[in-house]
Write a protein that holds these residues in place. Sequence first.
Motif, PDB file in Angstrom:
ATOM      1  N   VAL A  63       0.841  -1.209   0.000  1.00  0.00           N
ATOM      2  CA  VAL A  63       0.000   0.000   0.000  1.00  0.00           C
ATOM      3  C   VAL A  63       0.870   1.250   0.000  1.00  0.00           C
ATOM      4  N   ALA A  64       1.935   1.242   0.795  1.00  0.00           N
ATOM      5  CA  ALA A  64       2.826   2.401   0.836  1.00  0.00           C
ATOM      6  C   ALA A  64       3.437   2.668  -0.535  1.00  0.00           C
ATOM      7  N   VAL A  65       3.868   1.613  -1.218  1.00  0.00           N
ATOM      8  CA  VAL A  65       4.430   1.775  -2.560  1.00  0.00           C
ATOM      9  C   VAL A  65       3.367   2.281  -3.523  1.00  0.00           C
ATOM     10  N   GLN A  66       2.158   1.744  -3.415  1.00  0.00           N
ATOM     11  CA  GLN A  66       1.072   2.187  -4.296  1.00  0.00           C
ATOM     12  C   GLN A  66       0.758   3.673  -4.095  1.00  0.00           C
ATOM     13  N   PHE A  67       0.743   4.127  -2.855  1.00  0.00           N
ATOM     14  CA  PHE A  67       0.521   5.553  -2.596  1.00  0.00           C
ATOM     15  C   PHE A  67       1.632   6.401  -3.190  1.00  0.00           C
ATOM     16  N   MET A  68       2.863   5.903  -3.072  1.00  0.00           N
ATOM     17  CA  MET A  68       4.002   6.658  -3.607  1.00  0.00           C
ATOM     18  C   MET A  68       3.892   6.865  -5.112  1.00  0.00           C
ATOM     19  N   PHE A  69       3.258   5.919  -5.799  1.00  0.00           N
ATOM     20  CA  PHE A  69       3.168   6.004  -7.258  1.00  0.00           C
ATOM     21  C   PHE A  69       1.774   6.440  -7.730  1.00  0.00           C
ATOM     22  N   GLY A  70       0.992   7.027  -6.842  1.00  0.00           N
ATOM     23  CA  GLY A  70      -0.236   7.693  -7.263  1.00  0.00           C
ATOM     24  C   GLY A  70      -1.512   6.924  -7.115  1.00  0.00           C
ATOM     25  N   ALA A  71      -1.532   5.752  -6.478  1.00  0.00           N
ATOM     26  CA  ALA A  71      -2.769   5.007  -6.298  1.00  0.00           C
ATOM     27  C   ALA A  71      -3.631   5.662  -5.230  1.00  0.00           C
ATOM     28  N   ASP A  72      -4.938   5.407  -5.299  1.00  0.00           N
ATOM     29  CA  ASP A  72      -5.868   5.971  -4.320  1.00  0.00           C
ATOM     30  C   ASP A  72      -5.908   5.175  -3.024  1.00  0.00           C
ATOM     31  N   GLY A  73      -5.474   3.920  -3.047  1.00  0.00           N
ATOM     32  CA  GLY A  73      -5.517   3.080  -1.849  1.00  0.00           C
ATOM     33  C   GLY A  73      -5.380   1.617  -2.209  1.00  0.00           C
ATOM     34  N   ALA A  74      -5.664   0.771  -1.231  1.00  0.00           N
ATOM     35  CA  ALA A  74      -5.537  -0.663  -1.436  1.00  0.00           C
ATOM     36  C   ALA A  74      -6.597  -1.173  -2.399  1.00  0.00           C
ATOM     37  N   ASP A  75      -6.249  -2.224  -3.140  1.00  0.00           N
ATOM     38  CA  ASP A  75      -7.177  -2.861  -4.050  1.00  0.00           C
ATOM     39  C   ASP A  75      -6.853  -4.350  -4.115  1.00  0.00           C
ATOM     40  N   LEU A  76      -7.427  -5.026  -5.088  1.00  0.00           N
ATOM     41  CA  LEU A  76      -7.191  -6.460  -5.220  1.00  0.00           C
ATOM     42  C   LEU A  76      -5.717  -6.769  -5.444  1.00  0.00           C
ATOM     43  N   THR A  77      -5.025  -5.871  -6.163  1.00  0.00           N
ATOM     44  CA  THR A  77      -3.581  -6.071  -6.403  1.00  0.00           C
ATOM     45  C   THR A  77      -2.817  -6.129  -5.084  1.00  0.00           C
ATOM     46  N   THR A  78      -3.226  -5.317  -4.131  1.00  0.00           N
ATOM     47  CA  THR A  78      -2.564  -5.306  -2.818  1.00  0.00           C
ATOM     48  C   THR A  78      -2.624  -6.680  -2.168  1.00  0.00           C
ATOM     49  N   VAL A  79      -3.812  -7.269  -2.185  1.00  0.00           N
ATOM     50  CA  VAL A  79      -3.998  -8.574  -1.542  1.00  0.00           C
ATOM     51  C   VAL A  79      -3.215  -9.648  -2.277  1.00  0.00           C
TER      52      VAL A  79
END
Length: 352
Positions: A63-79
């Motif tokens: 999630v931290a990496v996703q936020f760093m690259f512009g994601a809105d939050g956790a999703d299926l990819t996170t899991v």
Amino acid sequence: MTVTFDDAALRARVDPVRARQESRERVTREGRRFGVVLGSGWVVFQSVVLVVGAGALAALAVVAVQFMFGADGADLTTVVLAVLMVLPLAVGRIRSHLRGPREREIEEYRLEQFTAANGLTYSTGELDPERPAALFGIGTSRVASDIVSGPSPRPFEAANYSFDTWVARARMPRVANYVEFALTGSLPPMVLVTKSPAVAASGWEPTAPQERVQIEGDFAARFEVFTTRATEEPVRHLLSPDVQAALTAVAERCDVEVVGDRVYVIARRHLPMAEPAYWEWIEDLAALVSLLEVRGRAEQTAGVTEADPARRTRREALFAAPKGGRAAAVGCLVPLLVGLVAAALITKITTG
């Protein structure tokens, strides 16, 4: 030096089915069935907590990496990525649970057959063992396992040993392997603490009124020597050059304690007692104790000679660091790094 133990049972092939049956009968005979089930359940619970906890941390990292690259939050990819990142850890724990009990059953079977062939006695364990050495007077959850005793090559007892010490509220698990030899005469009380950099912390200290004794020569770089003031000179006399050389050759990575009519040689780790090399080492230690007794009687000592380099190599292998630890760490870190990189790439692609 010739090995006096018949180690054929330690080398023979073992039928896993027979070993399992013997183990079940032994557990029933010793009334340990509830304890075995409880212990197995506790290990499984610890593994589940470890894997779930690692998965949660992996998900937070993704999630931290996703936020760093512009994601809105956790999703299926996170899991999905978090599950893939902890999958090697989960598989390793499952394999350990499946393989560990089978290996333990074979070890117990080998030791039982070995002790029967050599006129020794074998016990799978003892809670809170009472022995005169300082090691047994500290800690909690004290357990001796694979206890082997007998009258030859001199009265002895050998076992692996586990206990816990505490620093504030932090529990520190400790392990050791001890060999106890009975003396036919008396020796001055002393403790030798190894200074080898290849061993773990001991978790125990020589008890008062013993204090450090200064010893000259190379021996001082290998061991710290403790005794009482009243026995300082007898200890210096006991530690002749021959005795020092024998201690260095046979027990350099161990602590040694002389207390009462007993000598304890203590390794700061569990040792594989079902290996033939372990029992070669026991034979070498018996010769070392005989040398100490001869020196204690002020007789001429001849040292402990060893003409078999292969025997020395096998003994050194007993104390080698367990294999697989670094490989397991790398096997868990690589998926972690790959997962974080994948999270960055997928997020970058999906967010444009």
